[in-house]
Each structure stands twice: as C-alpha cells, then as structure tokens.
Scaffold this active site. Structure first.
Site, PDB file in Angstrom:
ATOM      1  N   TYR A 112      85.471   0.322   7.799  1.00 15.33           N
ATOM      2  CA  TYR A 112      84.743   1.466   8.475  1.00 15.33           C
ATOM      3  C   TYR A 112      85.839   2.659   9.071  1.00 15.33           C
ATOM      4  O   TYR A 112      86.037   2.709  10.250  1.00 15.33           O
ATOM      5  CB  TYR A 112      84.028   0.785   9.612  1.00 15.33           C
ATOM      6  CG  TYR A 112      83.132   1.919  10.285  1.00 15.33           C
ATOM      7  CD1 TYR A 112      82.042   2.374   9.749  1.00 15.33           C
ATOM      8  CD2 TYR A 112      83.120   1.830  11.709  1.00 15.33           C
ATOM      9  CE1 TYR A 112      81.330   3.518  10.469  1.00 15.33           C
ATOM     10  CE2 TYR A 112      82.296   2.566  12.613  1.00 15.33           C
ATOM     11  CZ  TYR A 112      81.276   3.270  11.877  1.00 15.33           C
ATOM     12  OH  TYR A 112      80.612   4.078  12.799  1.00 15.33           O
ATOM     13  N   ARG A 125      83.752  10.195   9.055  1.00 12.10           N
ATOM     14  CA  ARG A 125      83.265   9.205   9.369  1.00 12.10           C
ATOM     15  C   ARG A 125      81.765   9.587  10.158  1.00 12.10           C
ATOM     16  O   ARG A 125      81.753  10.177  11.045  1.00 12.10           O
ATOM     17  CB  ARG A 125      83.894   7.920   9.888  1.00 12.10           C
ATOM     18  CG  ARG A 125      83.028   6.602   9.864  1.00 12.10           C
ATOM     19  CD  ARG A 125      83.838   5.751  10.469  1.00 12.10           C
ATOM     20  NE  ARG A 125      83.905   5.647  11.981  1.00 12.10           N
ATOM     21  CZ  ARG A 125      84.652   5.200  12.753  1.00 12.10           C
ATOM     22  NH1 ARG A 125      85.586   4.220  12.384  1.00 12.10           N
ATOM     23  NH2 ARG A 125      84.871   5.117  14.209  1.00 12.10           N
ATOM     24  N   ASP A 126      80.775   8.927   9.686  1.00 10.91           N
ATOM     25  CA  ASP A 126      79.288   9.259  10.387  1.00 10.91           C
ATOM     26  C   ASP A 126      79.282  10.684  10.545  1.00 10.91           C
ATOM     27  O   ASP A 126      79.053  11.313  11.750  1.00 10.91           O
ATOM     28  CB  ASP A 126      79.400   8.665  11.978  1.00 10.91           C
ATOM     29  CG  ASP A 126      78.935   6.961  11.785  1.00 10.91           C
ATOM     30  OD1 ASP A 126      78.524   6.757  10.634  1.00 10.91           O
ATOM     31  OD2 ASP A 126      79.126   6.336  12.610  1.00 10.91           O
ATOM     32  N   SER A 185      80.191   7.997  16.809  1.00  8.67           N
ATOM     33  CA  SER A 185      81.042   7.114  16.308  1.00  8.67           C
ATOM     34  C   SER A 185      82.053   7.670  15.053  1.00  8.67           C
ATOM     35  O   SER A 185      82.097   7.063  14.134  1.00  8.67           O
ATOM     36  CB  SER A 185      80.272   5.859  15.473  1.00  8.67           C
ATOM     37  OG  SER A 185      79.203   6.474  14.761  1.00  8.67           O
ATOM     38  N   ASP A 229      76.819   3.362   6.926  1.00 11.89           N
ATOM     39  CA  ASP A 229      76.132   4.711   7.168  1.00 11.89           C
ATOM     40  C   ASP A 229      76.735   5.738   6.219  1.00 11.89           C
ATOM     41  O   ASP A 229      76.404   6.816   6.286  1.00 11.89           O
ATOM     42  CB  ASP A 229      76.411   5.243   8.538  1.00 11.89           C
ATOM     43  CG  ASP A 229      75.744   4.379   9.639  1.00 11.89           C
ATOM     44  OD1 ASP A 229      75.020   3.657   9.165  1.00 11.89           O
ATOM     45  OD2 ASP A 229      75.933   4.739  10.838  1.00 11.89           O
ATOM     46  N   ASP A 257      76.785   1.259  21.560  1.00  7.46           N
ATOM     47  CA  ASP A 257      76.780   2.191  20.398  1.00  7.46           C
ATOM     48  C   ASP A 257      77.249   3.568  20.721  1.00  7.46           C
ATOM     49  O   ASP A 257      77.423   4.437  19.945  1.00  7.46           O
ATOM     50  CB  ASP A 257      75.240   2.371  19.970  1.00  7.46           C
ATOM     51  CG  ASP A 257      74.649   0.899  19.365  1.00  7.46           C
ATOM     52  OD1 ASP A 257      75.544   0.386  18.905  1.00  7.46           O
ATOM     53  OD2 ASP A 257      73.632   0.770  19.786  1.00  7.46           O
TER      54      ASP A 257
END
Length: 396
Positions: free
Chosen positions: A118, A123-124, A130, A169, A351
C-alpha cells in the site's frame, strides 16, 4: 441508496491506514519461525484451508496496550482475546518495511503472514486522510525503494508463507473517479505500479489478491464490467502471474457478508446495484472477472462489519460510529469463490482525523455517522477499539 448511480460513479475512495505501533511494546515469543523447508503455495487452491492467518506482533502490541488501559476486568478479558486474532500487517511506507523482518520472528509453519502492499505514487487519489508519501510520477521510487525492498525480504524467507492484498482503493479509483485530476495524474502510475508489484512478488511462498473495493463501489451495474477489466488488465500486464489467486473485498469496510435485504436495498436507486451484500458482490463480480481473464477467488475483510444499518450512505467510510468486530478469520465461508473471511484493517486504528483544521482532514470523517473525536489515520483510538469490542458479533 442515499445517492444516485451517477454519484456512485464518482464514489469517494475508502481511506485506509496502516499500523504504527512502536516495537517497545512487543513481547518475545518462543516460537520457531517458518517451516523446515521452503514453502510452495498452490494458488490454484484455497491455501486458507491449510494455513491460519497469523496474529502479527505489531497489532498484538497495540491490543495488549489497550487491554492495560481498560479498568473493567470483564471487558479487559475480552479485549485480550483480540490479540490472538490473525490480522494483516500494513506496509504503508518505505520506512514501515522495517516492520517486516521483526514480524517474521514468530510465524510458525502452519500460519500465513498477511501483508498489505500500500504505497502507490499518488495513493488514494480521491481521499485526503490516507494520502501516501510518494507523489504522482514517482513510480521509480515505488519500484526500487518499496516493491524491490519487500521482494528482497520475502525471497530471503522462503520457509514462511505470505498472503498479500495488493494496493487497496487503487484500481477501483480508476473506474469511478477518473474525472478527478488527482486520479488522472495517478492513473498510469497505478496501472504500471500494480503490474510491477504483481510481477515481482510472484514468489512460490506468496499468494496475492488484488483489491476490488466492495459491493457498494464496484458492485453497481455500470461498474462491474469496467472494474473487472481494470483488474484483469493489470494482471495480464504483469504476465498473468500464477500466484495471483483473485481479489480482496471490503478492505477496511463495513459491508455485511450476506445481509438480506441489503443495507441500502430500500433506497430509490437500489435497482442499479444488485450487489447489496458482499456475497452478492462475489456472485456478480467473480464471473465478470473470470470473463475478463483473471482468477476470481476472494478474501473478504470482516474485521469491522459486525453491525449493519449504521451508515447514511454506501460511501461513508470513515470511523463508522456503532461498528463492531465481525466474524473471526476462517476458511469456512460456504461460498465457492470465498476463500476466507479475514481481518485486514486493524480494528482500533483510526481511518482519519475528525479535526477539520488538520491538513489531512477529509470531510467524510466529520459526517454525522462518523465517530468523533478521532485521531489521524493509523493512530490508535482507544474508545473506538472498546466500542468495536462491545459491539462485536459474534461476541468475544
């Protein structure tokens, strides 16, 4: 549904974060790590029938610290049992690859260590809580400093079995959030990065599952085929590696396995999504994936889906209030395509922050169905952990 199918096509990504527990809380365990000889996993079979998901020492340390902070002896006794539940170790930064070697020290031969890969560039791309350390365009760093470093360690430990969830994701975002500039900027890096990870992590002692969101995301009628094609394209670009078993669903999610009618089945646009639970998602996405030319068995994250009916919308992903731990990891699923129920998200880790002034604040973490206050993503939230424990189904 609380939003239309067109809204679903712009579905916000699930913010996910990795463990960050210091090693100072770890307790030594007199366990002989690994097997006597090299492990070979047959990815054409369900390896979870043979291997137990390992309770990694980093989550164990977080839980043991949480137990020490609970004054209610009855609740503390229940909390202590959580430490023995297998869960995945999140390698969410280059620095956190340093957790991998220590995590191998107590993995017995009949256990499999779960890892979440990850750290894609950008990312995301549809969430703030995140976002990763690598910027869009830094694919070379992802390959050489991140994936290559993990591959080196896994190759050095052929006597230990590994199960990998590949980039939560990422590919789902390219299906439903392709209109966002951040996702446009990240698209080529996502596709190339996932393919590179699959190709190079294709080791005999590894089984891989590519993340496929969940039924409330790629389960919409308009998303099923494009979603399957996106995953299969990465799989084929990697050379169709034989250690890829299929896909992962509900990672860090809240969806029920077989709730009927589904959580949002009475919404006005429910007719556009036949995947009202994760079992139905497998029934529909699995065949679509097979048609696209990719293996289609799955693992399902049940770490926090013990309670249903809590969210106002499918897309509300952040620290859902009232949630509870779900079914413990098991290969007894009753579904041909479902290899195992597993705990991917470490229950108790936030989260995302509910502090609206924070740089990484995401509005989803401030919604009325999100637990508040909550700290930054990946940070331990004691009250939330205790809530998950009290609401666990089945109970501890």
């Amino acid at each position: 549904m609380k939003f239309s199918n067109s809204a679903a096509l712009a579905f916000a990504a699930t913010a996910i974060a990795a463990p960050s527990t210091p090693t100072s809380q770890e307790k030594p365990r007199a366990v002989q790590a690994g097997c006597a000889s090299a492990v070979t996993l047959d990815a054409s079979t369900n390896v979870w029938k043979k291997y137990t998901l390992h309770a990694n020492k980093f989550y164990r340390a977080e839980v043991e610290a949480a137990v020490a902070a609970i004054s209610d002896s009855s609740l503390a006794a229940k909390a202590a049992k959580v430490a023995d539940v297998g869960s995945f170790l999140w390698l969410d930064t280059i620095e956190n690859i340093g957790k991998l070697e220590p995590a191998l020290e107590d993995v017995p031969c009949d256990h499999i260590l779960g890892l979440v890969i990850y750290d894609l560039p950008g990312r995301d791309c549809a969430a703030k809580a995140s976002n990763g350390e690598l910027k869009a365009g830094e694919l070379s760093r992802y390959k050489t400093e991140y994936i290559d470093a993990i591959v080196k360690i896994l190759k050095a430990h052929p006597k230990i079995a590994f199960a990998l969830v590949i980039e939560p994701d990422s590919l789902p975002n390219l299906v439903t959030n392709s209109d966002l500039q951040t996702c446009k900027d990240s698209a080529s890096g996502y596709r190339d990065g996932v393919a590179y990870a699959l190709r190079n992590l294709n080791l005999p002692n590894v089984v891989m599952y590519i993340d496929a969101g969940h039924g409330g995301w790629l389960g919409w009628d308009a998303n099923l085929k494009p979603g399957a094609q996106e995953l299969a394209k990465a799989y084929k670009a990697a050379g169709s590696p034989k250690q890829v078993r299929g896909f992962a669903t509900n990672v860090a999610g809240w969806n029920q396995w077989d709730l009927s009618p589904g959580e949002f089945s009475k919404a006005s646009d429910a007719k556009y999504n036949k995947c009202q639970n994760e079992k139905l998602y497998l029934d529909n996405f699995g065949p679509a994936l097979k048609s696209a030319g990719m293996p289609n068995h799955a693992i399902i994250d049940t770490g926090r889906n013990g309670v249903s009916g809590l969210r106002q919308e499918w897309g509300n992903w952040c620290n859902v209030n009232g949630a509870g731990f779900g079914v413990r990891p098991t290969s007894t699923t009753g579904h041909d395509l479902a290899d195992a129920f597993v705990w991917v998200k470490p229950g108790g880790e936030s989260d995302g922050t509910s502090d609206s002034s924070a740089t990484r604040y995401d509005s989803f973490c401030g919604k009325s169905d999100a637990y508040q206050p909550s700290p930054e993503a990946g940070t331990w939230n004691q009250d939330y952990f205790e809530m998950l424990l009290k609401n666990a189904k089945p109970s501890f």
